[in-house]
Motif scaffolding. Structure first.
Motif, short mmCIF file in Angstrom:
data_model
loop_
_atom_site.label_atom_id
_atom_site.label_comp_id
_atom_site.label_asym_id
_atom_site.label_seq_id
_atom_site.Cartn_x
_atom_site.Cartn_y
_atom_site.Cartn_z
N MET A 287 167.63 62.43 36.95
CA MET A 287 168.32 61.17 37.63
C MET A 287 169.44 61.59 38.61
SD MET A 287 167.43 58.50 34.71
CE MET A 287 166.17 57.79 34.48
N ALA A 288 170.48 62.37 37.78
CA ALA A 288 171.60 62.49 38.57
C ALA A 288 171.70 63.26 39.65
CB ALA A 288 172.68 62.99 37.37
N GLY A 293 177.93 62.35 36.90
CA GLY A 293 177.82 63.27 35.53
C GLY A 293 177.19 62.27 34.51
N PHE A 294 176.83 62.94 33.38
CA PHE A 294 176.35 62.16 32.24
C PHE A 294 176.93 62.75 30.93
CE2 PHE A 294 173.05 64.84 33.63
CZ PHE A 294 172.49 65.59 32.16
N GLU A 295 176.80 61.87 29.92
CA GLU A 295 177.63 62.50 28.64
C GLU A 295 176.59 63.01 27.95
OE1 GLU A 295 178.92 58.81 27.61
OE2 GLU A 295 180.33 58.52 29.31
N THR A 296 176.73 64.19 27.24
CA THR A 296 175.83 64.68 26.28
C THR A 296 176.69 65.11 24.94
OG1 THR A 296 176.28 66.98 26.98
CG2 THR A 296 174.30 65.91 27.75
N PRO A 297 176.10 65.05 23.66
CA PRO A 297 174.64 64.71 23.59
C PRO A 297 174.47 62.90 23.72
CG PRO A 297 175.83 64.94 21.46
CD PRO A 297 176.94 65.36 22.43
N ASN A 304 174.71 57.85 29.21
CA ASN A 304 175.19 56.97 30.26
C ASN A 304 175.57 57.79 31.33
OD1 ASN A 304 175.41 54.69 28.69
ND2 ASN A 304 177.06 55.45 27.35
N PHE A 305 175.77 57.21 32.54
CA PHE A 305 176.17 57.88 33.88
C PHE A 305 177.27 57.36 34.24
CE2 PHE A 305 171.49 58.16 33.14
CZ PHE A 305 171.04 59.45 33.63
#
Ligand code: ZN
Length: 550
Positions: A287-288, A293-297, A304-305
């Motif tokens: 998706m990104a 950016g997105f948060e892991t884990p 969330n992006f």
């Protein structure tokens, strides 16, 4: 026919057939002579009798039960050839109508008249269980009664049922690869969850994780984040996926109302089920796009992006719809085409079940394809020329207020005002003003006013004189309907209507970021702004945190 010879106890013919002949036809077509099919035969004949001979007719049937078979037996209309529509309203009624004019006859049962035909009444109202029904008696009454308890009336069918029954464009569903009507959405209705079949492509395991009582979970590992919600105070995981459940957690879990929990030790991993966190990660990677950016884990199964840089947040709306048409997965986003600083949340996605089938995961990944779902488009700061038109302003009768307003808006987006002029109304003056700005090397010209229907309004004429190309005039946005867009050579031109003097937020605020992002804008793009294109004119403007232009 000599009516006197038909004794009252005899059966009535159904069109060209005797009742007995029709009974045989029904038997071979429907496997047994269903009462509904037999009395349906009389209904069809009654409706036919009300039409002019030679009428090319179509049929509409209001129940799925039996009646459609009567129409198929006695007329050329069938569901297969599209001349019969079954609109299941649950009423035992049918209509035949002229396929061009829509005029026709609707035949229905009159319950009061069934007093004389108790077997038919009891059958229609399901008064008796089927095994208590005297089928011989019932069929005899149907044959004797004929049309006696039916009535017909003239009807006009709705225009939407007339004309060609075309289902529109046919495409290939990106999930199953089969042909389907594109109007159903980005993926076919089967893949949207309406398929009549169970999943078959992997071992059926309806319960991929088995829960254990909380007391027995001590020393084991949590399978997923367990959220603790304290109303109006906090919402956070009490236990994270993979965390060892200690004796101290026992009481806390029980307080949260958990009597049983899913644990890792009890999960058959090999059977084609994907944990929600893994699924969310797989989606997020597709998706990104750039600048996101997105948060892991993942947090409680959700990813969330956020924007990594300032710019125009852009979304592939069609792809977003296709993804969300799939059952069991969701992605929610902010509106497309809004300017955002770095660090803003723009979307969240997750799988709904704790374990997603591999099949569903693959469907979702297919829908997402290789390309991103959303990204940040950088905007390039322009060298702006502002051309204020108006004789009264150029003569100094009125103080110009446009320049500060426009300057403020473009400077907020990182642009510099390189040139700014005031010219009188008049084609030549405007054209000359624009030309000299172009010579100064501006790459975005903003003209103000003179776009209305007033005879003095000559901005469009002047811009055309200066070589305006790809002109788009007018957009479904209020305020700002009379906006103009175009190019002179490589320089973009935006004609700002006079309303920008009065309203804090107008069409200009929607267009500027798009133009600065280098977006080609079509008439269709502008039409897409119509929904939400009405500014609410709030006392305290909170744009862009409002529905305007969304
Ligand atoms: Zn499909």
């Amino acid at each position: 026919m000599d009516r006197s010879k038909v004794a009252p106890q005899e059966t009535q013919p159904i069109g060209p057939y005797s009742f007995e002949e029709f009974l045989e036809m029904a038997r071979s077509f429907h496997s047994f002579p269903a009462p509904g099919l037999l009395l349906g035969g009389y209904m069809v004949q009654k409706a036919k009798a009300g039409l002019e001979p030679e009428t090319l007719f179509e049929a509409v049937v209001e129940t799925r039960k039996c009646l459609p078979d009567a129409v198929q037996l006695l007329t050329p209309c069938s569901t297969g050839n599209g001349w019969m529509r079954v609109i299941h309203l649950g009423r035992f009624a049918l209509g035949l109508y002229d396929k061009y004019s829509g005029q026709g006859q609707r035949v229905r049962i009159v319950p009061e008249r069934l007093q004389e035909w108790p077997e038919i009444r009891d059958w229609l109202f399901k008064k008796r269980p089927k095994h208590q029904q005297d089928t011989g008696q019932l069929l005899t009454q149907i044959g004797k009664a004929g049309e006696a308890y039916m009535t017909s009336e003239e009807v006009q069918v709705h225009p939407r049922l007339l004309g060609k029954h075309s289902g529109g464009e046919i495409g290939v569903c990106p999930v199953c690869g089969e042909a389907y009507p594109v109007q159903d959405g980005g993926i076919c209705r089967g893949c949207q969850g309406e398929s009549p079949y169970e999943r078959t492509s992997f071992p059926v395991n309806p319960e991929p994780a088995r829960a254990v009582p909380v007391e027995k979970a001590v020393g084991k590992h949590a399978l997923h984040d367990m959220t603790e919600i304290i109303p109006e105070k906090s919402k956070s995981p009490a236990l994270r996926a993979g965390e060892r459940i200690g004796a101290a957690d026992l009481c806390r879990l029980q307080k949260m109302g958990r009597t049983s929990v899913y644990i890792q030790e009890n999960t058959p991993r090999e059977q084609g089920w994907i944990h929600e966190n893994e699924a969310a990660l797989a989606f997020a990677r597709r998706m990104a796009g750039s600048g996101i950016g997105f948060e892991t884990p993942p947090h409680e199964g959700k990813i969330n992006f956020r924007t990594k840089q300032e710019g125009l947040f852009v979304l592939d709306r069609e792809k977003l719809e296709r993804f969300n048409l799939l059952p069991e997965v969701i992605c929610a986003t902010r509106h497309s085409d809004i300017m955002l600083p770095a660090g803003k949340q723009v979307a969240g996605c997750r799988s709904l079940p704790l374990h997603l089938s591999r099949e569903r995961l693959e469907q979702a990944l297919t829908v997402l394809g290789e390309g991103p779902l959303f990204w940040v488009q950088e905007i390039s700061p322009a060298k702006v020329g502002i051309l204020v038109t108006g004789t009264e302003v150029s003569q100094g009768l009125i103080r110009d207020r446009f320049q500060p307003i426009i300057s403020d808006k473009v400077e907020k987006l990182g642009c510099t005002v390189q040139s700014s002029r005031i010219v009188p109304d008049g084609k030549q003056a405007i054209a000359e003003g624009v030309r000299s700005m172009l010579q100064e090397g501006v790459d975005l010209v903003l003209t103000t006013a003179g776009l209305s229907v007033d005879p003095d309004d000559q901005t469009r004429e002047g811009l055309r004189e200066a070589g305006l190309d790809s002109e788009l005039y007018g957009m479904p946005v209020l305020p700002g309907a009379m906006t103009l867009l175009g190019r002179i050579g490589r320089t973009r031109v935006v004609g700002v209507p006079a309303c920008a003097l009065f309203f804090a937020t107008t069409s200009l605020d929607l267009l500027l970021p798009r133009v600065l992002a280098g977006r080609e804008i079509t008439r269709r793009d502008l039409a897409g702004l119509a929904e939400g294109g009405l500014c609410l004119g709030c006392k305290h403007c909170t744009f862009p945190k409002c529905p305007f232009g969304k």
